[in-house]
Scaffold this motif. Structure first.
Motif, mmCIF file in Angstrom:
data_model
loop_
_atom_site.group_PDB
_atom_site.id
_atom_site.type_symbol
_atom_site.label_atom_id
_atom_site.label_comp_id
_atom_site.label_asym_id
_atom_site.label_seq_id
_atom_site.Cartn_x
_atom_site.Cartn_y
_atom_site.Cartn_z
ATOM 1 N N LYS A 7 0.851 -1.196 0.000
ATOM 2 C CA LYS A 7 0.000 0.000 0.000
ATOM 3 C C LYS A 7 0.884 1.243 0.000
ATOM 4 O O LYS A 7 1.855 1.322 0.761
ATOM 5 C CB LYS A 7 -0.917 -0.006 1.222
ATOM 6 N N GLY A 9 0.818 5.404 0.367
ATOM 7 C CA GLY A 9 0.037 6.561 0.798
ATOM 8 C C GLY A 9 0.194 7.724 -0.166
ATOM 9 O O GLY A 9 1.019 7.686 -1.094
ATOM 10 N N GLY A 10 -0.600 8.758 0.071
ATOM 11 C CA GLY A 10 -0.673 9.904 -0.834
ATOM 12 C C GLY A 10 0.663 10.566 -1.137
ATOM 13 O O GLY A 10 0.938 10.908 -2.298
ATOM 14 N N SER A 11 1.499 10.734 -0.131
ATOM 15 C CA SER A 11 2.761 11.439 -0.391
ATOM 16 C C SER A 11 3.708 10.578 -1.243
ATOM 17 O O SER A 11 4.548 11.106 -1.963
ATOM 18 C CB SER A 11 3.434 11.842 0.917
ATOM 19 N N TYR A 173 3.658 1.312 2.755
ATOM 20 C CA TYR A 173 4.708 2.298 2.454
ATOM 21 C C TYR A 173 4.205 3.701 2.742
ATOM 22 O O TYR A 173 3.084 4.059 2.365
ATOM 23 C CB TYR A 173 5.096 2.232 0.985
ATOM 24 N N THR A 174 5.056 4.509 3.383
ATOM 25 C CA THR A 174 4.637 5.874 3.683
ATOM 26 C C THR A 174 5.828 6.822 3.572
ATOM 27 O O THR A 174 6.833 6.473 2.931
ATOM 28 C CB THR A 174 3.929 5.908 5.065
ATOM 29 N N ASP A 175 5.702 8.010 4.181
ATOM 30 C CA ASP A 175 6.778 8.994 4.026
ATOM 31 C C ASP A 175 7.721 9.022 5.227
ATOM 32 O O ASP A 175 8.558 9.902 5.333
ATOM 33 C CB ASP A 175 6.187 10.390 3.755
ATOM 34 N N VAL A 176 7.576 8.104 6.154
ATOM 35 C CA VAL A 176 8.565 7.912 7.223
ATOM 36 C C VAL A 176 8.980 6.435 7.180
ATOM 37 O O VAL A 176 8.277 5.625 6.583
ATOM 38 C CB VAL A 176 8.015 8.286 8.625
ATOM 39 N N VAL A 179 7.370 2.959 12.367
ATOM 40 C CA VAL A 179 6.603 3.495 13.492
ATOM 41 C C VAL A 179 7.599 3.960 14.551
ATOM 42 O O VAL A 179 8.505 3.208 14.921
ATOM 43 C CB VAL A 179 5.660 2.425 14.077
ATOM 44 N N ALA A 182 7.190 8.521 18.851
ATOM 45 C CA ALA A 182 6.296 9.689 18.752
ATOM 46 C C ALA A 182 6.416 10.144 17.303
ATOM 47 O O ALA A 182 7.298 9.660 16.578
ATOM 48 C CB ALA A 182 6.721 10.810 19.700
ATOM 49 N N ASP A 183 5.564 11.058 16.879
ATOM 50 C CA ASP A 183 5.645 11.536 15.495
ATOM 51 C C ASP A 183 7.053 12.096 15.228
ATOM 52 O O ASP A 183 7.435 13.124 15.793
ATOM 53 C CB ASP A 183 4.583 12.631 15.288
ATOM 54 N N PRO A 184 7.820 11.449 14.350
ATOM 55 C CA PRO A 184 9.208 11.874 14.139
ATOM 56 C C PRO A 184 9.324 13.270 13.524
ATOM 57 O O PRO A 184 10.386 13.886 13.585
ATOM 58 C CB PRO A 184 9.775 10.815 13.187
ATOM 59 N N ARG A 185 8.225 13.769 12.954
ATOM 60 C CA ARG A 185 8.278 15.125 12.395
ATOM 61 C C ARG A 185 8.148 16.186 13.494
ATOM 62 O O ARG A 185 8.459 17.348 13.274
ATOM 63 C CB ARG A 185 7.131 15.340 11.399
ATOM 64 N N ALA A 209 -1.782 8.559 16.433
ATOM 65 C CA ALA A 209 -0.578 8.355 15.610
ATOM 66 C C ALA A 209 -1.040 7.940 14.218
ATOM 67 O O ALA A 209 -1.419 6.805 13.991
ATOM 68 C CB ALA A 209 0.300 7.271 16.213
ATOM 69 N N GLN A 210 -1.010 8.896 13.289
ATOM 70 C CA GLN A 210 -1.731 8.691 12.028
ATOM 71 C C GLN A 210 -1.007 7.738 11.074
ATOM 72 O O GLN A 210 -1.549 7.391 10.013
ATOM 73 C CB GLN A 210 -1.990 10.075 11.430
ATOM 74 N N VAL A 211 0.176 7.277 11.454
ATOM 75 C CA VAL A 211 0.976 6.445 10.554
ATOM 76 C C VAL A 211 0.229 5.198 10.086
ATOM 77 O O VAL A 211 0.422 4.740 8.962
ATOM 78 C CB VAL A 211 2.358 6.123 11.190
HETATM 79 P P1 ADP Z 1 0.208 8.106 4.179
HETATM 80 O O1 ADP Z 1 -0.201 9.216 3.283
HETATM 81 O O2 ADP Z 1 1.370 7.337 3.647
HETATM 82 O O3 ADP Z 1 -0.922 7.235 4.604
HETATM 83 P P2 ADP Z 1 0.105 9.489 6.716
HETATM 84 O O4 ADP Z 1 0.333 10.958 6.609
HETATM 85 O O5 ADP Z 1 -1.276 8.996 6.887
HETATM 86 O O6 ADP Z 1 0.805 8.802 5.458
HETATM 87 O O7 ADP Z 1 0.993 8.881 7.913
HETATM 88 C C1 ADP Z 1 2.364 9.130 7.967
HETATM 89 C C2 ADP Z 1 2.651 10.242 8.947
HETATM 90 O O8 ADP Z 1 2.285 9.831 10.266
HETATM 91 C C3 ADP Z 1 4.114 10.603 9.078
HETATM 92 O O9 ADP Z 1 4.490 11.543 8.107
HETATM 93 C C4 ADP Z 1 4.227 11.126 10.516
HETATM 94 O O10 ADP Z 1 4.326 12.532 10.540
HETATM 95 C C5 ADP Z 1 2.927 10.706 11.170
HETATM 96 N N1 ADP Z 1 3.107 10.031 12.470
HETATM 97 C C6 ADP Z 1 2.396 10.314 13.605
HETATM 98 N N2 ADP Z 1 2.788 9.556 14.612
HETATM 99 C C7 ADP Z 1 3.758 8.734 14.149
HETATM 100 C C8 ADP Z 1 4.551 7.692 14.731
HETATM 101 N N3 ADP Z 1 4.405 7.343 16.018
HETATM 102 N N4 ADP Z 1 5.456 7.059 13.945
HETATM 103 C C9 ADP Z 1 5.594 7.394 12.653
HETATM 104 N N5 ADP Z 1 4.889 8.375 12.036
HETATM 105 C C10 ADP Z 1 3.966 9.033 12.768
#
Ligand code: ADP
Ligand code: ASP
Ligand code: MG
Length: 402
Positions: A7, A9-11, A173-176, A179, A182-185, A209-211
């Motif tokens: 899978k 994600g958008g980015s 697959y995502t932009d980080v 997991v 905490a949110d690494p950004r 945690a939206q990941v």
């Molecule tokens: P996608 O578009 O790939 O579905 P999302 O924006 O939904 O991506 O999820 C990825 C984002 O989740 C990351 O860019 C990050 O900022 C955020 N995030 C929040 N909490 C966490 C966490 N605990 N670990 C990793 N990423 C996290």
């Protein structure tokens, strides 16, 4: 040979260059002899942009059916573009909308649940040696109307396919690159976990945690689908989400923030039996998700109740509460959207006293006032001022995780 569900994600598919990057990741696996089914989200901010377009037409919010019709279009664009990129690289591919891939859902527009996944088409396309690209986040209800699964729903589409076709691997697959604690950004000291249990991931996802989307984790646990969360931009191992992890048990696995919260208070309810029942069943009938609840001690025959709901349900909740106010002749109802929920999650806290004190001390040192508290065996959540949420997450994170 393996059957792999991936899978993106958008980015990961935000522009032509990224679409080709993803096409290469997919075709490498295919060339190595694997069967590949891919789920994609809408490109970049497409879904947000479509929501904005709908607001321009009707600021009060159009019907949910039409919203689903609109939002599902985002994924139709990304699947076809990705399929075109794969064609260009010289591989056999077919793109499918949710209904073509067999997603049958209930009729709860904008937050539909998958009832069944009819896999015939997926199976026949695999038999034809096609790479399959499926539109995430959407399905069809019994009236043959398009539905969507709620924000972040593509993760759930991917897990549903992996479960239905008994995939060997389900990679998100995502932009980080995995997991983090905490949110690494937002939190520079956050670190990546090699593994995390379904239960801990489910709590983190539910608490903000939206990941990963929480429903996808729920489904992965139910069907025992092992997930890997990894980066589409860097080639390295990600985080494995599964039932049991080898890692030493940590006190706190992670910290999450949820800014999609509103707090509603009703002042001057009668202090008599059955009132809470009546208020919350009215909210339940409207499918409003009530989270933290606080009731004041009764005085002069009245009491106050304060509770939280998702911010996007606050308007509906306030309509119900205005009715309640009129019914019981209450003093007032107020709604505050400038709040956020910060939570710590970890199965280790069950057996460790003092975890709450450490969290509250960190908040105190950071000058953050706690407005409400809620706990379970493996989490502690506090409601605080929205402006201070990022600072609070960092302070709490650093109090537990070095
Ligand atoms: P996608 O578009 O790939 O579905 P999302 O924006 O939904 O991506 O999820 C990825 C984002 O989740 C990351 O860019 C990050 O900022 C955020 N995030 C929040 N909490 C966490 C966490 N605990 N670990 C990793 N990423 C996290
Ligand atoms: N495109 C949808 C959203 O932005 C679904 C998803 O990305 O998972 O929420
Ligand atoms: Mg997502």
């Amino acid at each position: 040979m393996a059957l792999i569900v991936k899978k993106f994600g958008g980015s990961s598919v935000a522009n032509a260059q990224r679409v080709f990057n993803v096409a290469r990741i997919i075709t490498e696996d295919y060339r190595a002899g694997n069967e590949v089914i891919v789920v994609v989200s809408a490109q970049g901010d497409t879904t947000d942009d479509l929501i904005e377009k709908a607001r321009e037409i009707n600021p009060d919010g159009p019907s949910k059916r039409e919203m689903d019709m609109l939002l599902s279009a985002g994924e139709q664009i990304s699947i076809s573009l990705l399929a075109m990129a794969i064609e260009k690289l010289g591989f056999p591919v077919v793109s499918l909308l949710g209904w073509q891939a067999g997603f049958q859902t209930d009729s709860n527009y904008s937050a539909a649940r998958i009832k069944r996944l009819q896999t015939d088409r997926l199976t026949s396309e695999l038999a034809k040696k096609n790479i399959i690209i499926v539109a995430g986040f959407q399905g069809l209800n019994k009236y043959d109307d398009i539905t969507t699964l709620g924000r972040g729903g593509s993760d759930t589409s991917a897990v549903a396919i992996a479960a239905a076709v008994k995939a060997d691997l389900c990679q998100i697959y995502t932009d980080v690159d995995g997991v983090y604690t905490a949110d690494p950004r937002k939190v520079k000291t956050a670190h990546k976990m090699d593994e995390i249990t379904y239960d801990e991931m489910l709590e983190l996802a539910t608490l903000g945690a939206q990941v990963l989307n929480n429903r996808s984790v729920e489904m992965a646990k139910k069907y025992n689908v092992e997930l890997e969360v990894l980066s589409s931009l860097e080639r390295k191992p990600g985080t494995i989400v599964k039932e049991v992890v080898k890692m030493e048990k940590m006190l706190i696995r992670g910290v999450a923030k949820d800014a999609n919260v509103a707090r509603i208070s009703i002042v001057g309810l009668p202090d008599s039996p059955g009132i809470a029942f009546k208020v919350f069943s009215k909210l339940g009938q409207k499918k409003i998700n009530v989270d933290i609840i606080l009731q004041s001690v009764g005085r002069d025959g009245t009491k106050d109740i304060t509770f939280t709901v998702p911010e996007d349900q606050a308007k509906d909740a306030m309509e119900v509460m205005e009715e309640v106010k009129a019914l019981y002749n209450c003093e007032k109802v107020v709604c505050d959207e400038d709040v956020a929920k910060v939570s710590i999650v970890g199965t280790g806290m069950e057996t460790h006293p003092g975890v709450a004190a450490t969290m509250f001390e960190a908040l105190y040192n950071a000058g953050v006032n706690i407005e409400m508290i809620s706990t379970s065996e493996i989490k502690i959540s506090v409601l605080i001022d929205k402006d201070k949420a990022d600072k609070a997450v960092e302070a709490v994170h650093n109090a537990f995780i070095q």
